[in-house]
Design a protein around this motif. Structure first.
Motif, mmCIF file in Angstrom:
data_model
loop_
_atom_site.group_PDB
_atom_site.id
_atom_site.type_symbol
_atom_site.label_atom_id
_atom_site.label_comp_id
_atom_site.label_asym_id
_atom_site.label_seq_id
_atom_site.Cartn_x
_atom_site.Cartn_y
_atom_site.Cartn_z
ATOM 1 N N SER A 1 -34.138 10.902 -20.858
ATOM 2 C CA SER A 1 -33.135 11.473 -19.957
ATOM 3 C C SER A 1 -32.345 12.518 -20.721
ATOM 4 N N GLY A 2 -31.698 13.414 -20.007
ATOM 5 C CA GLY A 2 -30.840 14.400 -20.648
ATOM 6 C C GLY A 2 -31.577 15.280 -21.643
ATOM 7 N N ALA A 3 -30.920 15.542 -22.766
ATOM 8 C CA ALA A 3 -31.451 16.468 -23.767
ATOM 9 C C ALA A 3 -32.612 15.864 -24.546
ATOM 10 N N ASP B 1 -39.610 -10.498 -23.010
ATOM 11 C CA ASP B 1 -40.825 -10.472 -22.193
ATOM 12 C C ASP B 1 -41.909 -9.588 -22.788
ATOM 13 N N GLY B 2 -42.056 -9.625 -24.103
ATOM 14 C CA GLY B 2 -43.109 -8.871 -24.772
ATOM 15 C C GLY B 2 -42.790 -7.402 -24.980
ATOM 16 N N ILE B 3 -41.591 -6.972 -24.591
ATOM 17 C CA ILE B 3 -41.199 -5.568 -24.711
ATOM 18 C C ILE B 3 -40.081 -5.435 -25.731
ATOM 19 N N ALA B 4 -40.232 -4.472 -26.642
ATOM 20 C CA ALA B 4 -39.169 -4.140 -27.587
ATOM 21 C C ALA B 4 -38.468 -2.880 -27.085
ATOM 22 N N TRP B 5 -37.209 -3.036 -26.697
ATOM 23 C CA TRP B 5 -36.409 -1.912 -26.218
ATOM 24 C C TRP B 5 -35.623 -1.359 -27.397
ATOM 25 N N VAL B 6 -35.969 -0.155 -27.831
ATOM 26 C CA VAL B 6 -35.303 0.501 -28.964
ATOM 27 C C VAL B 6 -34.393 1.581 -28.382
ATOM 28 N N THR B 7 -33.095 1.435 -28.602
ATOM 29 C CA THR B 7 -32.127 2.338 -27.985
ATOM 30 C C THR B 7 -31.323 3.077 -29.047
ATOM 31 N N MET B 8 -31.446 4.385 -29.072
ATOM 32 C CA MET B 8 -30.642 5.212 -29.965
ATOM 33 C C MET B 8 -29.227 5.291 -29.425
ATOM 34 N N ASN B 9 -28.250 5.222 -30.330
ATOM 35 C CA ASN B 9 -26.871 5.058 -29.875
ATOM 36 C C ASN B 9 -25.895 5.909 -30.699
ATOM 37 N N ARG B 10 -26.027 7.231 -30.566
ATOM 38 C CA ARG B 10 -25.011 8.171 -31.073
ATOM 39 C C ARG B 10 -24.623 9.082 -29.902
ATOM 40 N N PRO B 11 -24.035 8.528 -28.864
ATOM 41 C CA PRO B 11 -23.824 9.305 -27.636
ATOM 42 C C PRO B 11 -22.970 10.551 -27.827
ATOM 43 N N LYS B 12 -21.954 10.488 -28.688
ATOM 44 C CA LYS B 12 -21.086 11.648 -28.870
ATOM 45 C C LYS B 12 -21.833 12.818 -29.508
ATOM 46 N N ARG C 1 -45.593 -6.522 -27.366
ATOM 47 C CA ARG C 1 -46.819 -5.945 -26.813
ATOM 48 C C ARG C 1 -46.609 -4.542 -26.246
ATOM 49 N N CYS C 2 -45.379 -4.095 -26.216
ATOM 50 C CA CYS C 2 -45.060 -2.734 -25.787
ATOM 51 C C CYS C 2 -43.700 -2.362 -26.375
ATOM 52 N N ILE C 3 -43.541 -1.095 -26.734
ATOM 53 C CA ILE C 3 -42.286 -0.610 -27.302
ATOM 54 C C ILE C 3 -41.769 0.529 -26.439
ATOM 55 N N VAL C 4 -40.502 0.463 -26.092
ATOM 56 C CA VAL C 4 -39.845 1.536 -25.343
ATOM 57 C C VAL C 4 -38.762 2.143 -26.224
ATOM 58 N N VAL C 5 -38.803 3.460 -26.374
ATOM 59 C CA VAL C 5 -37.759 4.180 -27.110
ATOM 60 C C VAL C 5 -36.953 4.988 -26.106
ATOM 61 N N ARG C 6 -35.641 4.848 -26.145
ATOM 62 C CA ARG C 6 -34.783 5.528 -25.180
ATOM 63 C C ARG C 6 -33.465 5.910 -25.842
ATOM 64 N N GLY C 7 -32.633 6.650 -25.110
ATOM 65 C CA GLY C 7 -31.413 7.126 -25.738
ATOM 66 C C GLY C 7 -30.190 7.146 -24.847
ATOM 67 N N GLY C 8 -30.204 6.461 -23.727
ATOM 68 C CA GLY C 8 -29.037 6.497 -22.852
ATOM 69 C C GLY C 8 -28.972 7.789 -22.069
#
Length: 266
Positions: free
Chosen positions: A110-112, A12-23, A50-57
């Motif tokens: 979220s978190g740290a 839907d025009g959004i790029a969800w970029v998720t960092m994934n080193r939870p440990k 058309r929009c980018i979201v950066v997140r990390g869990g």
């Protein structure tokens, strides 16, 4: 996915970029840096994004990976100098890519959010944070100075005195304080972060993407330009936007008293 370290979901025009080193609380190492650059840079040229979201869990990013740094210390002083500077320049390519991105970038935190995580967040255009997030610049706590553009962003966001306090002391602060400082736009309950982030991203993805990009560029230049130069840039940018399809759509929708339907295309 890029080796499962960084996820990319396009919808839907959004790029969800998720960092994934939870440990490791998404601590930044060379592999994650490389993956983030490979994921984020091409989004600049993808007209469907058309929009980018950066997140990390559970945690956004707890700074640089100190275990990686510890391993690098086994080299000679000269080799260390070269190795660290090479690594930091690679990291800085990520900041440049986000700052020049001609479309909105949202940090969903979220978190740290520490060290480079805070620098990374500051590079984004907007930040929505959970009420359980916490922040520290942290660099001096391990005996080094900041990177990631935080010494550029923080004086502009919070003023020189407060930026100096945050950088020298490295004290931890919560989400409400981050909002008071102007580092965060919205603080929401942790349980609502994903839904509120999607609501914001969807609103941005439905907007006039070209005009958003030009607005970003104007705002980023404003702190370094004299008024006359900034006014000239505003005139040039407005005129360039005014010959794009979204301007015609915006004007026509207003006159016709209907809902606007921006395409985000030049």
């Amino acid at each position: 996915m890029h080796d499962n370290i960084v996820g990319l979901d396009l919808r839907d025009g959004i790029a969800w970029v998720t960092m994934n080193r939870p440990k490791a609380l998404n601590a930044l190492n060379a592999e994650m840096t490389d993956a983030l650059v490979k994921v984020i840079k091409p989004l600049e040229y993808d007209e469907d994004v058309r929009c980018i979201v950066v997140r990390g869990g559970a945690h956004f990013m707890a700074g640089g990976d100190l275990k990686t740094f510890h391993g690098m210390l086994e080299q000679s002083r000269q080799d260390n100098l070269v190795a660290f500077e090479t690594f930091i320049h690679q990291v800085h390519g990520l900041i440049i890519a986000i700052r020049r991105m001609p479309k909105p970038v949202v940090a969903s935190v979220s978190g740290a959010c520490a060290g480079f995580g805070l620098s990374f967040m500051c590079a984004a255009d907007l930040t929505i944070a959970s009420d359980n997030s916490y922040y520290t610049l942290a660099y001096t706590l391990i005996g080094t100075s900041p990177d990631g553009g935080s010494t550029y962003a923080l004086p502009r966001l919070v003023g020189l005195k407060k930026a100096t306090e945050l950088a020298l002391l490295g004290d931890r602060f919560d989400a409400v304080t981050a909002k008071e400082y102007g580092l965060v736009n919205w603080v929401v309950p942790a349980s609502d972060l994903e839904a509120e982030t999607e609501k914001l991203a969807s609103r941005l993805a439905a907007g006039p993407t070209v005009a958003f990009g030009r607005t970003k560029a104007l705002l980023q230049r404003s702190m370094d330009n004299p008024l006359e130069r900034q006014l000239q840039l505003e005139a040039e940018s407005f005129s360039a936007c005014a010959v794009e399809p979204d301007f015609a759509e915006g004007v026509n929708a207003f006159v016709e008293k209907r809902k606007v339907n921006f395409t985000g295309k030049a």
